[in-house]
Motif scaffolding. Sequence first.
Motif, PDB file in Angstrom:
ATOM      1  N   ARG A 229      35.276  82.922  47.791  1.00  9.72           N
ATOM      2  CA  ARG A 229      36.433  83.694  47.320  1.00  9.72           C
ATOM      3  C   ARG A 229      36.580  83.711  45.802  1.00  9.72           C
ATOM      4  N   TYR A 230      36.174  82.644  45.146  1.00  8.39           N
ATOM      5  CA  TYR A 230      36.506  82.518  43.723  1.00  8.39           C
ATOM      6  C   TYR A 230      35.310  82.199  42.830  1.00  8.39           C
ATOM      7  N   ARG A 233      35.462  84.429  39.916  1.00 11.11           N
ATOM      8  CA  ARG A 233      36.774  84.515  39.264  1.00 11.11           C
ATOM      9  C   ARG A 233      37.536  83.195  39.424  1.00 11.11           C
ATOM     10  N   LEU A 235      39.395  81.615  37.439  1.00 10.16           N
ATOM     11  CA  LEU A 235      40.735  81.611  36.864  1.00 10.16           C
ATOM     12  C   LEU A 235      41.778  81.992  37.904  1.00 10.16           C
ATOM     13  N   HIS A 236      41.400  82.841  38.873  1.00 15.56           N
ATOM     14  CA  HIS A 236      42.351  83.233  39.912  1.00 15.56           C
ATOM     15  C   HIS A 236      42.713  82.053  40.806  1.00 15.56           C
ATOM     16  N   ALA A 237      41.779  81.118  40.971  1.00 20.33           N
ATOM     17  CA  ALA A 237      42.066  79.944  41.793  1.00 20.33           C
ATOM     18  C   ALA A 237      42.847  78.905  41.002  1.00 20.33           C
ATOM     19  N   GLY A 239      44.020  79.137  37.815  1.00 19.22           N
ATOM     20  CA  GLY A 239      45.159  79.698  37.096  1.00 19.22           C
ATOM     21  C   GLY A 239      46.321  80.000  38.008  1.00 19.22           C
ATOM     22  N   GLY A 240      46.025  80.499  39.223  1.00 16.23           N
ATOM     23  CA  GLY A 240      47.103  80.765  40.170  1.00 16.23           C
ATOM     24  C   GLY A 240      47.848  79.499  40.556  1.00 16.23           C
ATOM     25  N   GLY A 289      40.807  76.811  34.638  1.00 17.62           N
ATOM     26  CA  GLY A 289      40.398  78.145  35.058  1.00 17.62           C
ATOM     27  C   GLY A 289      39.734  78.920  33.936  1.00 17.62           C
ATOM     28  N   GLU A 293      35.957  80.341  33.809  1.00 18.65           N
ATOM     29  CA  GLU A 293      35.601  81.733  33.518  1.00 18.65           C
ATOM     30  C   GLU A 293      34.504  81.808  32.449  1.00 18.65           C
TER      31      GLU A 293
END
Length: 345
Positions: A229-230, A233, A235-237, A239-240, A289, A293
């Motif tokens: 999934r990540y 990306r 940062l989506h994991a 950072g979220g 994150g 990246e």
Amino acid sequence: MFPAVSIVVPIYNEFDNLIALVDRIDAAMRSQPLSYELIAVDDGSKDDSAKRLLELAATRPWLRPVILARNYGQSSALQAGFDRVQGRYVVTLDADLQNEPDDIPLLLNRLETDPSVDMVSGWRKDRQDAAISRKLPSKIANRLISNATGVQLHDYGCALKAYRRHIIDRVHLYGELHRFIPSLARDAGARITEVPVRHHARTAGVSKYGIDRTFRVILDLILMVFLMRYRQRPLHAFGGLGLWLATPGFLILAYLFIVKLMGESIGGRPLLIIGVMLVLMGMTFVAAGLIGELLTRIYYESGGGRQYYADDYVIDETGGPPRMVRLDAHAAREQTVQPAAASSL
């Protein structure tokens, strides 16, 4: 001339099973028309498995022993075999003879006759193992992995599987990711089906699995979900998660700031410590994150990995109405490699 099928078998302390294993695989493959090779990877066995493999290979030219320097684990043993395959189809199975070698042609026939399938996974529908110690944990693990990865299979743990070569070329194993090859194959673009296969109780040797395997599976599953999934990306994991932690922290600190302006003391309030900790933890995750990246960008831009996999299609020139067919990746590679090699002479 390359063989059509490469069979990869990881081996660890299976001395008593090797003669029967090699002979039964040979008998099974002689019953079908495709040429084959057997890549037997000894994973640092402590018995005489490596010696017996070399003895067997002396009279069997289709048997290719690979002897690892030490015990690296099943994933590394499989990858060592994958690195050496030559066929357009790749088959894997265990060396303990619990998988039925006579089922190999069944899986190959599915790949030969169904171009919409890239991987055929065996399903031990009538599994011959202890119900409590093996069957129940396996059912729970299969359901958990299927729901987490989105690849719905009844039996992730069955080693008997068949693949088109280009899928194996896209899969890279390390750690203990051999349990998640279907998920890795799906991530590489494979179209997967499942067929029932036979299963036998172990008659020689000792099982290598213990209860600690359950905890390792859970940890590896977390890694697999993250990778699927990540991976591109991070940062989506991170950072979220960081924002979910930092937002209530900022709200707490804003509230305490207003209270402070009203003249009340906030120095001894536990809420202050909670707010500061949430903000610090959130910012740490966001920073992680961002670093992820940057590493991801360096990795892909330096050619360390592929951002995507794709199939090429060409017009079918064998007759009949014009239609597009998928170009066989293994054949395409041979066509491009051979002229280049000839021109260099």
